[in-house]
Write an enzyme that holds these catalytic residues in place. Structure first.
Site, short mmCIF file in Angstrom:
data_model
loop_
_atom_site.label_atom_id
_atom_site.label_comp_id
_atom_site.label_asym_id
_atom_site.label_seq_id
_atom_site.Cartn_x
_atom_site.Cartn_y
_atom_site.Cartn_z
N GLU A 120 -18.51 -42.59 -33.86
CA GLU A 120 -18.70 -43.61 -34.90
C GLU A 120 -18.80 -42.92 -36.25
O GLU A 120 -18.77 -41.68 -36.34
CB GLU A 120 -19.96 -44.42 -34.62
CG GLU A 120 -19.85 -45.30 -33.39
CD GLU A 120 -21.10 -46.15 -33.20
OE1 GLU A 120 -21.26 -47.13 -33.94
OE2 GLU A 120 -21.91 -45.82 -32.32
N HIS A 234 -23.56 -53.16 -42.47
CA HIS A 234 -22.50 -52.70 -41.56
C HIS A 234 -21.16 -53.03 -42.21
O HIS A 234 -20.95 -54.14 -42.69
CB HIS A 234 -22.62 -53.38 -40.19
CG HIS A 234 -21.83 -52.69 -39.14
ND1 HIS A 234 -20.45 -52.75 -39.09
CD2 HIS A 234 -22.20 -51.89 -38.11
CE1 HIS A 234 -20.02 -52.02 -38.07
NE2 HIS A 234 -21.07 -51.49 -37.46
N ARG A 282 -21.53 -44.88 -42.81
CA ARG A 282 -21.49 -46.33 -43.01
C ARG A 282 -21.68 -46.76 -44.46
O ARG A 282 -21.05 -47.70 -44.93
CB ARG A 282 -22.62 -46.89 -42.16
CG ARG A 282 -22.41 -48.23 -41.67
CD ARG A 282 -23.44 -48.52 -40.63
NE ARG A 282 -22.95 -48.24 -39.31
CZ ARG A 282 -23.66 -48.42 -38.21
NH1 ARG A 282 -24.89 -48.86 -38.29
NH2 ARG A 282 -23.14 -48.17 -37.03
N HIS A 341 -27.38 -55.21 -41.90
CA HIS A 341 -27.37 -54.74 -40.51
C HIS A 341 -28.66 -54.06 -40.08
O HIS A 341 -29.15 -54.32 -39.00
CB HIS A 341 -26.20 -53.78 -40.36
CG HIS A 341 -26.01 -53.25 -38.98
ND1 HIS A 341 -25.80 -54.07 -37.89
CD2 HIS A 341 -26.00 -51.96 -38.49
CE1 HIS A 341 -25.66 -53.32 -36.80
NE2 HIS A 341 -25.80 -52.05 -37.13
N ARG A 376 -28.86 -44.69 -42.23
CA ARG A 376 -28.95 -44.29 -40.82
C ARG A 376 -27.57 -43.90 -40.27
O ARG A 376 -26.57 -44.59 -40.51
CB ARG A 376 -29.50 -45.45 -39.99
CG ARG A 376 -29.51 -45.20 -38.50
CD ARG A 376 -30.15 -46.36 -37.76
NE ARG A 376 -29.40 -47.57 -37.90
CZ ARG A 376 -28.39 -47.93 -37.10
NH1 ARG A 376 -28.02 -47.15 -36.11
NH2 ARG A 376 -27.77 -49.07 -37.29
#
Ligand code: SIN
Length: 527
Positions: A120, A234, A282, A341, A376
């Site tokens: 990811e 997100h 992200r 998110h 994060r």
């Protein structure tokens, strides 16, 4: 609060997601009488919606290591991770995942019989283990709920306040059931595992339960919160036209396995922006999409996954959501947009879940351990919930011999608190405190929340949630207004760059004498 029922326990766990149930199971194994409380159904929290997986380096993985996972986490965190927390939590990951598997969670196997791994945003290696393709959270929740089947569980009860005895020693929790009837759980230890506050925003990947109740309760009990301004958006939720509430996630693992983002004109726009391009962390991807949407005057960009083999089998949850929305990801790019998110900040705890209030613990998304910093790293959240849930249970067991026993909790009336209209709060936060904030917008949002606020005593779940959202809105706006720079998920259009003044400064929030959240200090994160 007067009247109502009362019961006793050694530990009350508030919340039944990954952190709460892990803590409850471990605490019960340590001999504690545990009660789990949740305001909704046992699986109604955020855990079951997690898709990508658990980031962990299990066994000997060529080309990967715990050190690389640490480095990726710190890099994604924009200079605000606490390196000791990162190393410690990541180091404890493999054992925590093994324990979860012993409790019945089944992860997807690779052809060689080891665990399948995906990738990811922000990860330099394929290290995210997953279940059910893209249904990792659902499998984690299923396994933990099943394992916790024998534990006392109180559904449909919302936590209102921590209770103290005459000496100020924490002695339990005040609750309201779905009909507004009060109750008290007397216990020397309360663990908050209530998740985040995505419902501060009109559009979010979070379920309706994510209203920040635990952060609000902890602040009112005298604990400190930090890093609240770092609300992670997100980059890719399914865009189905203007809509509010929980929106279907399109896991980053889709990009991890080769899909790319395109703008309306079919152009890729992440190459050149970051060495990892579409797999940048992200915050970078969400900000780039937000800029591209503004430049092109459109509401969504597109995720082109047409080249992926076996999409429906590998990503069954995403596939089903797309088909329900009339999109065929095998044949057409998926319309996507960012949405709120994850709360990177929360109640400040040590690495054992202890808050500043003796007897009050926090674990999972509600807590701020220093793992996430300003942004994060993907799939570090289930990891943190597993590790800290277990550590908090151990801390509760160890601390019970060193803390004074509560002399009996008062059934004191719930205090009146500021409560604003939820829709006004969500609109104000979405307009001013999403990806892209400035001083004028933040001030206007504060005014809007203030104008919609009245002081009252919550009489049921909706009131408790609205009060929590009001407090969280005030706190996030205060922190976001104070941090005059852009870092991680906190993007200030009037302060577009990082400012070294804020390097390693984590904003701590506490309530003042009037019960308003104030930026109390700038805690220097360990270097
Ligand atoms: C995702 O699957 O993209 C979300 C995982 C996470 O939030 O860590």
């Amino acid at each position: 609060m007067t009247g109502g029922w009362a019961a006793d326990a050694d530990l009350v766990v508030v919340g039944s997601g990954v952190a709460g149930l892990t803590a409850a199971l471990d605490a019960a194994e340590l001999g504690l009488r545990v009660v789990v409380v949740t305001k909704d159904a046992v699986d109604a929290g955020s855990t079951r919606w997690a898709q990508g997986g658990v980031a962990v380096v299990v066994g000997d993985v060529p080309g990967d290591s715990a050190q690389a996972h640490v480095a990726d986490t710190v890099e994604a965190g924009g200079g605000l991770c606490d390196p000791a927390a990162v190393e410690w939590i990541i180091g404890a990951g493999p054992a925590a995942v093994t324990r979860l598997r012993e409790r019945g969670a089944v992860f997807d196997p690779a052809p060689d019989g080891r665990l399948a791994r995906t990738r990811e945003g922000g990860h330099s290696a394929f290290r995210v283990v997953h279940a059910g393709g893209d249904a990792t959270g659902a499998e984690v929740e299923r396994a933990l709920v099943h394992a916790a089947g024998g534990l006392p569980l109180l559904t449909g009860h919302v936590a209102v306040d921590a209770l103290r005895d005459e000496r100020g020693v924490l002695g339990g929790l005040a609750l309201l059931d779905d009909d507004g009837r009060p109750g008290v759980l007397r216990a020397p230890a309360v663990l908050l595992a209530t998740g985040g506050y995505g419902q501060l925003y009109s559009s979010t990947t979070n379920p309706e339960t994510a209203t920040g109740d635990g952060v609000a309760l902890a602040l009112r009990a005298g604990a400190t919160a930090a890093d609240l301004e770092f609300v992670q958006f997100h980059p890719t939720v399914l865009y189905t036209g203007p809509a509010v509430g929980r929106r279907p996630l399109v896991t980053e693992a889709v990009r991890g396995e080769g899909a790319v983002l395109l703008d309306r004109a079919g152009r890729r726009f992440l190459s050149g922006l970051h060495p990892l391009a579409d797999l940048a962390p992200r915050d970078v991807v969400a900000a780039a999409i937000t800029r591209r949407l503004a430049e092109t005057g459109t509401d969504c960009v597109y995720l082109d996954a047409r080249g992926l083999d076996g999409f429906a089998r590998r990503f069954p949850t995403v596939y089903a959501a797309c088909r329900e929305a009339g999109v065929d990801p095998v044949r057409e790019p998926i319309p996507v947009t960012p949405a709120a998110h994850y709360a990177c900040g929360g109640v400040v705890t040590d690495l054992h879940g202890r808050t500043a209030v003796p007897g009050l613990y926090a674990a999972g998304e509600v807590a701020r351990t220093g793992l996430h910093g300003a942004n994060r790293l993907a799939s570090n959240s289930l990891l943190e919930g597993l590790v800290l849930g277990g550590r908090a249970a151990q801390a509760v067991a160890a601390d019970r011999h060193t803390r004074p026993a509560p002399a009996g909790a008062h059934l004191a009336p719930s205090p009146a608190v500021p409560i604003a209209d939820r829709t006004v709060v969500q609109r104000a936060m979405s307009r001013a405190a999403g990806v892209g904030r400035d001083a004028a917008g933040l001030a206007a949002a504060s005014d809007a929340v203030e104008a919609a606020t009245a002081v009252g005593v919550p009489t049921g779940r909706a009131g408790v949630e609205d009060a929590a959202l009001t407090l969280l809105a005030q706190a996030v706006l205060a922190a976001a207004g104070t941090r005059t720079e852009s870092r991680g998920c906190h993007v200030r259009t009037d302060h577009p760059g990082r400012d070294d003044v804020w390097q390693r400064a984590s904003l701590e929030i506490a309530l003042d004498a009037a019960g308003r959240p104030r930026v109390r200090s700038e805690k220097v994160v360990a270097v």
